[in-house]
Design an enzyme around this catalytic site. Structure first.
Site, PDB file in Angstrom:
ATOM      1  N   LYS A 150       0.832  -1.207   0.000  1.00 20.33           N
ATOM      2  CA  LYS A 150       0.000   0.000   0.000  1.00 20.33           C
ATOM      3  C   LYS A 150       0.866   1.257   0.000  1.00 20.33           C
ATOM      4  CE  LYS A 150      -4.100  -1.999   0.457  1.00 20.33           C
ATOM      5  NZ  LYS A 150      -5.167  -1.853  -0.535  1.00 20.33           N
ATOM      6  N   ASP A 179      -0.409  -0.223  -4.443  1.00 24.40           N
ATOM      7  CA  ASP A 179      -1.818   0.175  -4.396  1.00 24.40           C
ATOM      8  C   ASP A 179      -1.981   1.472  -3.613  1.00 24.40           C
ATOM      9  OD1 ASP A 179      -4.535   0.389  -4.406  1.00 24.40           O
ATOM     10  OD2 ASP A 179      -4.935  -1.470  -3.316  1.00 24.40           O
ATOM     11  N   GLU A 213      -1.913   0.590  -8.696  1.00 24.28           N
ATOM     12  CA  GLU A 213      -3.360   0.451  -8.600  1.00 24.28           C
ATOM     13  C   GLU A 213      -3.986   1.749  -8.092  1.00 24.28           C
ATOM     14  OE1 GLU A 213      -4.199  -3.468  -7.024  1.00 24.28           O
ATOM     15  OE2 GLU A 213      -5.962  -2.665  -6.002  1.00 24.28           O
ATOM     16  N   ASP A 238      -9.276   0.227  -9.523  1.00 28.43           N
ATOM     17  CA  ASP A 238      -9.902  -0.615  -8.506  1.00 28.43           C
ATOM     18  C   ASP A 238     -11.146   0.085  -7.950  1.00 28.43           C
ATOM     19  OD1 ASP A 238     -10.452  -2.516  -6.634  1.00 28.43           O
ATOM     20  OD2 ASP A 238      -8.673  -2.223  -5.420  1.00 28.43           O
ATOM     21  N   LYS A 262     -13.507  -7.150  -7.688  1.00 26.94           N
ATOM     22  CA  LYS A 262     -13.758  -7.742  -6.384  1.00 26.94           C
ATOM     23  C   LYS A 262     -15.133  -8.396  -6.466  1.00 26.94           C
ATOM     24  CE  LYS A 262     -11.159  -4.611  -3.359  1.00 26.94           C
ATOM     25  NZ  LYS A 262     -10.001  -4.499  -4.223  1.00 26.94           N
TER      26      LYS A 262
HETATM   27 MG    MG Z   1      -6.885  -1.764  -4.410  1.00 32.22          MG
END
Ligand code: MG
Length: 334
Positions: A150, A179, A213, A238, A262
């Protein structure tokens, strides 16, 4: 066909709180549902919303479940409104589970372990910040070769420093995903993409930066589209494509980069299948920190629709206690 419908809310604590640009997350809350058809066949489903990511809230999902009758029909299951994408997934996947269309390897009880792909086909989520430097090795030993880290959590100068340490410690042929959860400014996004492009151009790095991302917030779609044509480093959307409606809209607006799907919150599995078959998009399937029940349905869709050999984002088991039988006790009072 009619089905007896039952549901139970659940709470599940993360072993360590999950830090993203959206903040800290300590407890995963959701709903387990059970459909029993007239012949006694049972199907399990899970509603695991993430409202800050674009799905309905847990309260909206609970309200929907509470207002349903005890007996429901196919018609109800396949006409859940688009405002409740996690419910669409939960009900349709319970219906599919009960229909037996996934084959013999799925059992009537949710404690059955689903056949798991090898760790190599999973992307493992590293903790944010410096903690990543201490955790990748354990995950590597478990077989993971793709990691996600992240960014957009701390100051960019600090993150670039940790990033530099990380890429020079990771073994050769590792893939790394960054991300940002929409947390970068336009300038920061440029700096990250430029840094990754440079690493690639110098060819001194034995690892691969697979993609960045969601660098920018959902509202800045045009800027992301522009960045995707400016830099070599790939961009994956995303948050921008959390639901099927958003996914279709981004495709129509010209996005041909990577789409993170997702399954747990994207909406109706049957409509997702149709979309993916029609447009052949480049996808990465990813978890919403669901239990083994939602995971079976999500992995089923992944196996059907994933076609580019990208690692799937379900390497998150280390964020929870291993024991997956707790949800049995949800039903003891029946
Ligand atoms: Mg993500």
């Amino acid at each position: 066909m009619t089905y007896r419908f039952q549901f139970r809310p659940y709470q599940r604590k993360f072993l360590r709180s999950l830090t993203t640009n959206h903040g800290k997350w300590d407890i995963r809350e959701g709903i387990i549902l059970r459909l029993t058809d007239e012949s006694g066949k049972v199907g399990w489903g899970e509603i695991a919303p993430i409202s800050w990511f674009g799905s309905e809230t847990l309260e909206q999902a609970l309200y929907f479940c509470r207002q349903l009758p005890e007996e429901i029909t196919d018609e109800i299951i396949f006409s859940i409104p688009d405002e409740l994408p996690a419910c669409q997934f939960g009900f349709e996947s319970a219906w599919e589970w009960g229909s037996g269309k996934w084959g013999n390897e799925f059992f009537s009880m949710p404690n059955a372990q689903c056949p798991m792909p090898h760790a190599q086909s999973f992307s493992a989520l590293l903790p944010a910040g410096e903690a990543a430097l201490n955790q990748w090795e354990t995950l590597w030993q478990q077989g993971y070769r793709t990691f996600k880290w992240k960014i957009g959590v701390d100051a960019i100068a600090d993150e670039l420093e940790i990033f530099d340490l990380l890429i020079h410690t990771l073994p050769a042929f590792t893939k790394l995903r960054l991300d940002a959860n929409g947390g970068l400014t336009y300038e920061e996004a440029n700096l990250w993409l430029w840094t990754c492009d440079n690493l690639k151009a110098n060819a001194e790095l034995p690892i691969e930066i697979e993609f960045i991302e969601q660098p920018l917030p959902v509202e800045q779609f045009q800027q992301m589209l522009e960045l995707s044509t400016t830099y070599e480093t790939a961009i994956a959307l995303d948050e921008s494509v959390a639901t099927l409606g958003q996914l279709a809209a981004c495709y129509q607006l010209g996005w041909r980069g990577i789409f993170v799907i997702k399954p747990g919150i994207v909406g109706s599995p049957s409509r997702l299948r149709k979309f993916c078959h029609q447009y052949q998009i480049d996808t990465v399937f990813s978890s919403v920190f669901e239990t083994a029940i939602g995971k079976q349905a999500a992995l089923q869709l992944t196996a059907e629709l994933s076609q580019n050999n990208r690692a799937i984002g379900f390497g998150i088991d280390h964020f929870f206690e291993q024991e997956e039988t707790w949800f049995q006790s949800l039903w003891n009072d029946l």
